[in-house]
Design a protein around this motif. Structure first.
Motif, PDB file in Angstrom:
ATOM      1  N   ILE A   1      -9.640 -53.773  32.390  1.00 33.15           N
ATOM      2  CA  ILE A   1      -9.154 -52.598  31.663  1.00 33.15           C
ATOM      3  C   ILE A   1      -9.485 -52.737  30.181  1.00 33.15           C
ATOM      4  CG2 ILE A   1      -7.146 -51.180  31.068  1.00 33.15           C
ATOM      5  CD1 ILE A   1      -7.763 -51.156  34.043  1.00 33.15           C
ATOM      6  N   LEU A   2     -10.063 -51.685  29.612  1.00 27.07           N
ATOM      7  CA  LEU A   2     -10.352 -51.645  28.174  1.00 27.07           C
ATOM      8  C   LEU A   2      -9.776 -50.361  27.596  1.00 27.07           C
ATOM      9  CD1 LEU A   2     -11.803 -52.635  25.583  1.00 27.07           C
ATOM     10  CD2 LEU A   2     -13.844 -51.410  26.384  1.00 27.07           C
ATOM     11  N   GLY A   3      -8.839 -50.492  26.666  1.00 24.39           N
ATOM     12  CA  GLY A   3      -8.272 -49.325  25.995  1.00 24.39           C
ATOM     13  C   GLY A   3      -8.881 -49.144  24.615  1.00 24.39           C
ATOM     14  N   LEU A   4      -9.077 -47.891  24.214  1.00 26.24           N
ATOM     15  CA  LEU A   4      -9.622 -47.568  22.890  1.00 26.24           C
ATOM     16  C   LEU A   4      -8.656 -46.642  22.168  1.00 26.24           C
ATOM     17  CD1 LEU A   4     -13.304 -46.619  23.907  1.00 26.24           C
ATOM     18  CD2 LEU A   4     -12.475 -48.874  23.200  1.00 26.24           C
ATOM     19  N   THR A   5      -8.368 -46.936  20.929  1.00 28.57           N
ATOM     20  CA  THR A   5      -7.507 -46.052  20.131  1.00 28.57           C
ATOM     21  C   THR A   5      -7.735 -46.307  18.647  1.00 28.57           C
ATOM     22  OG1 THR A   5      -5.227 -45.316  19.773  1.00 28.57           O
ATOM     23  CG2 THR A   5      -5.544 -47.661  20.107  1.00 28.57           C
ATOM     24  N   ALA A   6      -7.439 -45.288  17.858  1.00 31.29           N
ATOM     25  CA  ALA A   6      -7.439 -45.466  16.409  1.00 31.29           C
ATOM     26  C   ALA A   6      -6.088 -45.973  15.942  1.00 31.29           C
ATOM     27  CB  ALA A   6      -7.779 -44.151  15.705  1.00 31.29           C
ATOM     28  N   SER A   7      -5.046 -45.682  16.730  1.00 31.74           N
ATOM     29  CA  SER A   7      -3.701 -46.150  16.414  1.00 31.74           C
ATOM     30  C   SER A   7      -2.839 -46.033  17.659  1.00 31.74           C
ATOM     31  CB  SER A   7      -3.083 -45.319  15.287  1.00 31.74           C
ATOM     32  OG  SER A   7      -1.701 -45.595  15.175  1.00 31.74           O
ATOM     33  N   PRO A   8      -2.118 -47.094  18.024  1.00 29.04           N
ATOM     34  CA  PRO A   8      -1.225 -46.980  19.180  1.00 29.04           C
ATOM     35  C   PRO A   8      -0.010 -46.118  18.890  1.00 29.04           C
ATOM     36  CG  PRO A   8      -0.953 -49.121  18.142  1.00 29.04           C
ATOM     37  CD  PRO A   8      -2.087 -48.442  17.424  1.00 29.04           C
ATOM     38  N   GLY A   9       0.237 -45.804  17.600  1.00 24.69           N
ATOM     39  CA  GLY A   9       1.390 -44.997  17.235  1.00 24.69           C
ATOM     40  C   GLY A   9       2.674 -45.805  17.297  1.00 24.69           C
ATOM     41  N   VAL A  10       3.762 -45.164  16.933  1.00 21.99           N
ATOM     42  CA  VAL A  10       5.077 -45.821  16.999  1.00 21.99           C
ATOM     43  C   VAL A  10       6.062 -45.011  17.820  1.00 21.99           C
ATOM     44  CG1 VAL A  10       4.756 -47.028  14.813  1.00 21.99           C
ATOM     45  CG2 VAL A  10       5.816 -44.755  14.819  1.00 21.99           C
ATOM     46  N   GLY A  11       5.582 -43.951  18.457  1.00 19.73           N
ATOM     47  CA  GLY A  11       6.436 -43.171  19.347  1.00 19.73           C
ATOM     48  C   GLY A  11       7.620 -42.524  18.663  1.00 19.73           C
ATOM     49  N   GLY A  12       7.459 -42.169  17.373  1.00 24.97           N
ATOM     50  CA  GLY A  12       8.550 -41.529  16.657  1.00 24.97           C
ATOM     51  C   GLY A  12       9.634 -42.492  16.214  1.00 24.97           C
TER      52      GLY A  12
END
Length: 814
Positions: A479-490
């Motif tokens: 599994i390879l995930g790509l993101t600019a930011s995982p965020g903080v979920g509010g």
């Protein structure tokens, strides 16, 4: 000076591509759209075309354009004449921006398709029902009304065969015509002709010389109705030497270049003429020197040091999340990991298959065309597909025949669900050796990414049990995930933010989130930071329009005894009224249901009034009540003079009567500039300033709803000052269905984005369809209008600034 330079570039494009232009220009439709051309030149061009043919007429037209005189905007007029005159291919060649210039490979593909039509010309002319096919081509956007009229005229005056010749002569001058023409043939019951053109000869009687054994290897239709599956099958290596030379040419041309779909194409350009570059479908290397000379140069797949730093664990087979700023090349890293993964599998004689999952349809074509195909097509089959997830496709067959599949996550999820059913064919996660999840911060809650990963984690848990029992394990993909930011979920605290990020990691079974540490300075030099400015717009001190609306809503609430706890004009109020409407419908309480529906419209009007103009809010209500009154009125079919009969009950009479009692006052208030929205004033000032001082300005306004996107577009269109500073705007909204506004189709979305990239548009008013993941790097001005910026959006927005430093404005109300 700039105008002279632009003219020189335009004339230079004409001189460079003159032979091509003469083949693609239809004289009369273009002449009709060139009012600046003198009457003398016009007549000369028309006479030449009539007496000596279209090609010579086109030559005379180009000479007239070159001679001049050329007034201000003449080249734009000529471009528009080509585009709207059905000569889109010609327009691609003369556009000085070079944004749509076909590559040598695309030209070669187009020429092959034309040659194929020439080979089968007599069969097509003899067998085709011309008018039927022409009308279908018009529906599919290949032809314009003018083309259909011309084909009709020739067919009526000179017969079906001559009409077919006219159709084919017009067809090969169009842009992106081949695969759509095949669809048109199939949908008009000309399947055998489509088979001949596509090389699908398995159904013919001639099965000698081993042809029967080859039918499973030829170019096949892999897309099912209402899906777009983009595929370029590799040329067969063991084609029987006993085939005739004509069949060899037919198989080679189609095996390399054609895309056959029996559906309405919903993604990609769907044309052989730009297949390799624009669709980036699978293809393999060839020993033919001619092919190598035609193909565009293969780009080198090389990573920068900071990219290699984050890629290392994945290259060693670990499950990770790669977190890189937008514009730093996340997708390029994924391509590198994909190739390395497949190469290692090949060397080890193990099965290797990669699926790239995206969450937005336009990203399929973007990743395919810009990244995966250019770097992988020489060695591996690459395919992209998307479509309405409720329909079925032969997805398992697509998976079997390709090495890299790029698709929307819902397509994979649907096929996984099918695999759970005994009577339907589907795929399993074990069919893949690597799964790449783009924008992986969406792997949470009930999102489709998380549904897929739940299966993965369930299989992982099952494998632990199987291992204890010494039983064979279920193969699991990396599994390879790509993101600019995982965020903080509010999250509002460090511990909650940390919890959210760890949850994302757990959902993706990732052992680490890879960010750049050692090569941070190189990354900083690579990614440009935009200049950010926040413009605060005060709430309107006095808003009588809003006051009248809330008074009406209060009357309706009292009438139906509905009492909300939320404020008017807010999202909680909208959610409340939708719940009440559903509840009343379930309980068959018509009065409450209809009142709730009308309250929803008034709440929409308050939100529009808060974001845009009072007149937009008024029009929203007025159009709704016009429709309501029309639906509640019945006229006699037999007697036109008979009075209309009202079908309104007590509730309808109250609601419609209430609006009409207040209508005049609302209309007058909507016209009073002293009560106009302060945010619009700030937005107007910002646009005027930036489009005046910025060199080659290109901007995007992000707004919350489709209604506000369309209303802002209308506001810009209605204000001539914007046109004076060169603003050319259009809206860009999602393809999902909505009861409020008509959605854009995927083709319409792509057309708007292409125009923006090419410079025909320089301002988009968009909902979040363009905010995340889409690579629109030509932009240098971004305005988030009335949106609270979250951590994901803030990171994604830097995508717009890849080419140059730009302005980032938050336009918020206090």
């Amino acid at each position: 000076m700039a105008g002279e330079l632009r003219d020189e570039r335009f004339l230079y494009m004409i001189s460079c591509f003159r032979p091509r232009l003469k083949q693609f220009i239809r004289v009369q439709p273009v002449l009709d759209r060139l009012p600046s051309l003198s009457a003398e030149d016009r007549e000369k061009v028309r006479a030449t075309a009539l007496q000596r043919g279209e090609v010579e007429g086109a030559e005379e037209l180009l000479r007239a354009v070159e001679r001049g005189p050329r007034g201000c905007g003449w080249f734009h007029e000529f471009l528009q004449a080509l585009e709207h005159g059905g000569c889109g291919m010609a327009a691609c060649y003369v556009n000085p921006s070079l944004s749509q210039l076909p590559s040598p490979a695309e030209e070669a593909d187009h020429d092959l398709c034309v040659h194929l039509v020439q080979l089968l010309h007599s069969t097509l002319v003899d067998s085709m029902r011309t008018v039927q096919v022409a009308e279908k081509c018009l529906q599919m956007g290949i032809f314009q009304d003018e083309d259909l009229d011309g084909i009709h005229t020739v067919t009526e005056n000179r017969g079906n065969r001559e009409g077919a010749r006219e159709l084919l002569s017009r067809l090969v001058q169009k842009k992106d015509w081949f695969s759509r023409f095949l669809i048109a043939l199939r949908e008009t019951q000309h399947g055998s002709l489509a088979d001949d053109l596509s090389g699908n000869i398995g159904g013919t009687k001639d099965k000698q010389n081993g042809m029967k054994n080859s039918t499973n290897k030829e170019t096949e239709v892999t897309s099912q109705p209402d899906y777009a599956i983009l595929e370029d099958l590799k040329q067969q290596e063991n084609m029987n030497d006993n085939f005739s030379s004509e069949n060899n040419l037919l198989e080679t041309s189609i095996g390399k270049n054609s895309v056959v779909s029996e559906s309405d194409v919903s993604i990609g350009f769907g044309s052989v003429s730009n297949l390799n570059e624009n669709l980036g479908q699978s293809c393999t290397s060839s020993d033919s020197d001619e092919e190598e000379s035609r193909a565009s140069p293969e780009p080198d797949l090389v990573l920068r040091d900071y990219q290699m730093e984050v890629a290392k664990p994945a290259l060693n087979g670990e499950n990770i999340i790669i977190c890189l700023p937008t514009g730093s090349g996340k997708t390029r890293v994924a391509v590198y990991i994909t190739k390395d993964h497949l190469d290692k599998k090949k060397r080890a004689s193990e099965p290797g298959k990669v699926i790239v999952l995206v969450n937005k349809v336009p990203l399929v074509e973007q990743h395919l065309r810009k990244e995966f195909s250019p770097f992988l097509k020489r060695w591996y089959h690459v395919i992209g597909l998307s479509g309405d997830s409720q329909l079925k496709i032969s997805f398992p067959e697509v998976v079997r025949r390709n090495d890299v599949i790029i698709c929307t996550a819902q397509i994979l999820e649907n096929s996984l669900l099918n695999a759970d059913k005994e009577d339907e064919e589907g795929v399993r996660l074990s069919d893949f050796s690597l799964i790449i999840i783009d924008e992986c911060h969406h792997t949470q809650k009930e999102g489709v990414y998380n549904n897929i990963m739940r299966r993965y984690l369930k299989e992982k848990k099952k494998n632990r049990k199987l291992a204890k029992e010494n039983k064979p394990l279920i193969p699991q993909p990396q599994i390879l995930g790509l993101t600019a930011s995982p965020g903080v979920g509010g999250a509002t605290s460090y511990s909650k933010a940390e919890e959210h990020i760890l949850k994302i990691c757990a959902n993706l079974d990732a052992c680490s989130i890879m960010t750049v540490e050692e090569r941070a300075s190189q990354l900083k030099n690579q990614v440009k930071e935009p200049f950010k400015k926040t413009v605060i717009a005060d709430d309107k001190k006095k808003d009588p329009f809003r006051e009248r609306i809330t008074e009406i809503m209060t009357e309706i609430q009292n009438y139906c005894q509905l009492h909300p706890k939320s404020e008017f004009g807010t999202q909680p109020y909208e959610q409340w009224v939708i719940r009440e409407e559903k509840k009343a419908a379930k309980e068959e309480k018509r009065k409450e249901r209809v009142c709730a529906e009308h309250l929803k419209k008034y709440n929409d009007a308050l939100q529009i009034n808060d974001a845009i103009r009072m007149v937009d809010a008024y029009n929203h209500l007025n159009n709704f009540y016009k429709d309501e009154k029309s639906k509640k009125t019945e006229r006699s079919d037999d007697d036109d003079d008979a009075p209309a009969v009202s079908k309104q009950d007590e509730t309808d009479l109250f609601l419609i009567g209430l609006f009409h009692a207040k209508k005049k006052q609302l209309k007058e208030l909507a016209r009073m500039p002293e009560y106009e929205n302060e945010k619009l004033t700030q937005l107007r000032n910002t646009l005027m300033e930036e489009f005046t001082k910025t060199e080659a300005p290109r901007g995007i306004i992000f707004t919350k709803t489709r209604l506000s996107a369309f209303a802002l577009f209308q506001w810009i269109k209605d204000n001539p000052k914007f046109e004076e500073v060169g603003i050319k705007a259009h809206y860009l909204i999602g393809a999902g269905h909505s009861s409020e506004t008509k959605p854009m189709t995927q083709n319409e979305q792509r057309e708007v984005i292409d125009k923006f990239r090419g410079g025909n548009l320089n301002l988009l008013i968009a909902t979040t369809v363009a905010e995340e993941g889409l690579d629109i790097k030509e932009c240098n001005i971004v305005i988030r209008y009335g949106l609270v910026t979250n951590e994901i959006a803030m990171v994604q927005i830097s995508l717009i600034m890849q080419k140059q430093y730009g302005l980032f404005t938050d336009s918020l109300s206090v």
